[in-house]
Scaffold this motif. Structure first.
Motif, PDB file in Angstrom:
ATOM      1  N   HIS A 468       0.729  -1.193   0.157  1.00 35.74           N
ATOM      2  CA  HIS A 468       0.100  -0.048  -0.167  1.00 35.74           C
ATOM      3  C   HIS A 468       0.927   1.361   0.065  1.00 35.74           C
ATOM      4  O   HIS A 468       0.607   2.214  -0.749  1.00 35.74           O
ATOM      5  CB  HIS A 468      -0.876   0.064   1.217  1.00 35.74           C
ATOM      6  CG  HIS A 468      -2.020  -0.943   1.113  1.00 35.74           C
ATOM      7  ND1 HIS A 468      -2.868  -0.829   0.126  1.00 35.74           N
ATOM      8  CD2 HIS A 468      -2.444  -1.730   1.926  1.00 35.74           C
ATOM      9  CE1 HIS A 468      -4.170  -1.698   0.454  1.00 35.74           C
ATOM     10  NE2 HIS A 468      -3.875  -2.283   1.543  1.00 35.74           N
ATOM     11  N   GLU A 493      -6.474  -3.286  -3.072  1.00 35.27           N
ATOM     12  CA  GLU A 493      -5.586  -4.355  -2.388  1.00 35.27           C
ATOM     13  C   GLU A 493      -4.788  -4.957  -3.434  1.00 35.27           C
ATOM     14  O   GLU A 493      -4.060  -5.826  -2.794  1.00 35.27           O
ATOM     15  CB  GLU A 493      -6.647  -5.313  -1.778  1.00 35.27           C
ATOM     16  CG  GLU A 493      -7.363  -4.751  -0.671  1.00 35.27           C
ATOM     17  CD  GLU A 493      -6.718  -4.297   0.570  1.00 35.27           C
ATOM     18  OE1 GLU A 493      -5.530  -4.812   0.778  1.00 35.27           O
ATOM     19  OE2 GLU A 493      -7.136  -3.405   1.219  1.00 35.27           O
ATOM     20  N   TYR A 606     -10.936  -7.825  -1.074  1.00 36.94           N
ATOM     21  CA  TYR A 606      -9.426  -8.649  -0.969  1.00 36.94           C
ATOM     22  C   TYR A 606      -9.333  -9.589  -2.008  1.00 36.94           C
ATOM     23  O   TYR A 606      -8.336  -9.983  -2.496  1.00 36.94           O
ATOM     24  CB  TYR A 606      -9.422  -9.012   0.399  1.00 36.94           C
ATOM     25  CG  TYR A 606      -8.988  -8.101   1.808  1.00 36.94           C
ATOM     26  CD1 TYR A 606      -7.902  -7.475   1.859  1.00 36.94           C
ATOM     27  CD2 TYR A 606      -9.922  -7.741   2.313  1.00 36.94           C
ATOM     28  CE1 TYR A 606      -7.663  -6.426   2.697  1.00 36.94           C
ATOM     29  CE2 TYR A 606     -10.037  -6.727   3.121  1.00 36.94           C
ATOM     30  CZ  TYR A 606      -8.709  -5.917   3.527  1.00 36.94           C
ATOM     31  OH  TYR A 606      -8.712  -4.851   4.426  1.00 36.94           O
TER      32      TYR A 606
END
Length: 673
Positions: A468, A493, A606
């Motif tokens: 990230h 993600e 995710y």
């Protein structure tokens, strides 16, 4: 009197001037910044000049900069180092900030200017990035209710204000429950626990002011306890405390709050003309529709459940071999799974953790970023919000790229989990500013003078959050609102989950996984065992995750359930969740979904991103290997540097040449037939 938060910050790299202000400065600074923002918005809306891109759209982009600067500091410390004053201010501010946002989106004069620019966009000779900003700005206003009038507009403002209050209460209740519970252990109850768990428990006991070692609800302590404690009664006690967070009755109980949040979200969606909150929320994501989400989750659910049930049979046999009767319980799974991992892979954390020093794993994450993207990291002295924090300047070819801050250790003032945040994000409009990005984790803090050692799961978390951070560090866009991680939730993600793969590159572990005492690299046979166990227990991990994602989706697909807990139970029964595997986040502590709107109807993201990350790493394998420079350049150009300047599907297609299927994900999780 002056307020340091509102003055120019004469600090290294313009970081927040920690030490120059107190908590008492936050409230006045935020109120003053909101007033300044209101004046800036009024100046844009009420100007006599004809609406154009610069005086309306770009002007909006900078109108809230003073407020964003102060809130960037406040939100970071509120999540990572909270206290009673900060929590009280957050409760006071949440509805005020929601009302402030509603004022802007409900400004009819301002929206007419935006519409005027939109209507003549084809004649404005805008760049692609400017066209995207115009589109996103107008869409944000429409989705916030700018087209509503009268009673409906007023009610939407009330709903959003109340949702802000409830999200804050949910978060603070959860933190209160996590702080309040400890389980003291005597010396006899420490038997069977590896030395690193005992050491961490003693350190936690000292921090809690207890007379001896304790188990807390910090994931980095309670999970190893559940893995290693032979005391089934203590495992049950710990597990029940961990899974009952937010559902203990009294002032910190989150069940009624969750119910009200779901009702208000349904009403919000209805006011805006959507059939459900899931339809509203997913409109701007890659998935687009609830059906697309459910189709993905169910493609993975059946093979994952089959694997989990087979594993449950094996673990139940181990339980019975120990003289226990009855079924395998949720507090048994991790214990017997750890024993099985030791048997099948000759691997346990006691043996592995000395090779996973925190500093070495940070160095590994930095080294991979250097080899892939040419980034260099130099630790610096800078004002920070807690003594545990560390900071690095990030450069490339001598050019300043960002400041990276790591806050790695668990403490009572920090909410659970791990996340990436920022004091500020990158932008070029009105002068270049680079990101100040923060990774927050909850690793067990060692006793004074001892090195910090990680589990393999901890090391994966470190790489995940640093992925990230790279999305922020490498951002290269004009407008801050589209920079870094300002992308669709089911795309954000991708960089983080993709970066986890580099932890599994053998040459990375060979170089950085060295023994804490001897300095010797991880033996080759251990390295093979670590990588061989990469897909171990993925049935459990996948089932607990998908169960949570399906409950989240079901909560928001239709009418709000009158009793969320009953609805949760019905969904889990319908999908056939194995008895010994709970959903990863039960409703009363499902902060992803109820602490705010971020992952509401979006916990699936995710896995949506994992479909892409598995495919993306295959692209490196198909090219010159994990450090292929051409593929790294494409990843930076089309994903990491681009922020939200294009549709995620277009960005990924530019990187890979096509959109992926689920096959690489199933293969990567060891679930392929």
């Amino acid at each position: 009197m002056t307020n340091p938060l509102l003055e120019a910050w004469d600090t290294p790299f313009g970081l927040p001037p920690f030490g120059a202000f107190t908590d008492a400065d936050f409230g006045p600074a935020i109120e003053a910044a909101m007033q300044e923002g209101r004046a800036a918005i009024a100046a844009i809306a009420d100007q006599e000049a004809e609406p154009d891109f610069a005086n309306t759209i770009e002007a909006l982009e900078t109108a809230d900069e003073p407020l964003d600067r102060v809130l960037g500091v406040f939100f970071v410390v509120s999540g990572a180092d909270s206290n009673a004053d900060r929590e009280a201010l957050m409760r006071d501010l949440s509805p005020k900030l929601a009302d402030y946002s509603s004022e802007i989106f409900a400004n009819e004069t301002l929206f007419r200017r935006i519409e005027a620019v939109w209507d003549k966009k084809d004649s404005l000779d805008l760049t692609e990035e400017q066209e995207r900003l115009l589109y996103l700005t107008r869409r944000a206003f429409v989705r916030a209710g700018a087209e509503l009038e009268g009673v409906s507009a007023d009610r939407l403002r009330q709903v959003k204000s109340r949702l802000a209050e409830l999200g804050t209460s949910f978060t603070q209740n959860l933190l209160a429950d996590e702080r309040a519970w400890i389980m003291e252990l005597d010396e006899e109850e420490l038997e069977g626990l590896p030395s690193f768990v005992v050491s961490t428990a003693r350190s936690a006991g000292k921090a809690a002011g207890a007379g001896g070692p304790v188990i807390t609800l910090s994931r980095s302590l309670i999970v190893p306890f559940l893995q290693y404690s032979p005391r089934r009664d203590l495992r049950r006690r710990a597990w029940e405390a961990w899974t009952s967070r937010g559902a203990n009755g009294g002032e910190t109980d989150n069940r009624a709050i969750a119910g009200e949040i779901l009702e208000l979200r349904e009403e919000r969606a209805g006011l805006l003309g959507y059939d459900s909150f899931a339809d509203f929320k997913l409109e701007t994501e890659m998935a687009k529709t609830p059906k697309a989400v459910r189709d993905l989750l169910m493609q993975v659910w059946e093979p994952a459940k089959a694997q989990a049930l087979a594993d449950e049979t094996r673990l139940t046999a181990m339980l019975h071999a120990d003289g226990e009767t009855g079924p395998l319980e949720p507090w048994d799974w991790r214990y017997y799974s750890e024993k099985r991992r030791k048997e099948e892979h000759d691997l346990d954390d006691t043996e592995l953790k000395p090779y996973l020093q925190l500093d070495r794993m940070i160095g590994a994450a930095f080294d991979c970023a250097n080899r892939l993207f040419g980034l260099e990291f130099e630790e610096i002295e800078a004002p920070l919000y807690h003594e545990d924090c560390r900071a690095w300047e990030v450069t490339r070819d001598g050019r300043h790229m960002a400041v990276f801050i790591g806050d790695y250790f668990a403490r009572g003032s920090k909410r659970s989990g791990a996340w990436c945040t920022a004091f500020r994000s990158q932008k070029r409009l009105d002068g270049e500013e680079r990101a100040h990005v923060v990774n927050v984790c909850n690793f067990a803090k060692p006793a004074e003078g001892e090195p910090a050692l990680l589990s393999y799961d901890d090391a994966r978390t470190l790489f995940h959050e640093f992925g990230h951070a790279l999305h922020q560090i490498l951002s290269d866009v004009t407008y801050r609102s589209m920079s870094g991680t300002s992308v669709a939730r089911d795309f954000v993600e991708l960089p983080s989950q993709l970066y986890e793969h580099w932890l599994e590159v053998p040459e990375v572990l060979r170089e950085h996984a060295v023994h804490v005492e001897t300095g010797e690299p991880m033996p080759e046979e251990m390295l093979e065992r670590v990588l061989g166990a990469a897909t171990y227990d993925t049935g459990f991990q996948t089932v607990e995750y998908i169960a949570s994602a399906l409950v989240d989706l079901s909560f928001h697909e239709g009418e709000a359930p009158p009793d969320p807990m009953q609805h949760q139970a019905e969904i889990l029964e319908e999908i056939g969740l194995p008895h010994a595997i709970p959903m990863r986040h039960a409703t009363p502590h499902f902060a992803h979904v109820f602490a705010g709107d971020g992952y509401s109807s979006g916990y699936y993201s995710y896995m949506w991103s994992e479909v892409m990350d598995a495919d993306a790493f295959e692209a490196f394998k198909e090219a010159g290997g994990p450090f292929d420079t051409e593929m790294a350049a494409k990843l930076e150009a089309h994903v990491l540097s681009s922020g939200g300047t294009e549709e995620p599907s277009d960005l990924y297609t530019k990187f890979r040449g096509r959109l992926p299927g689920v096959e690489a994900l199933l293969k990567g999780r060891g679930l392929a037939a």
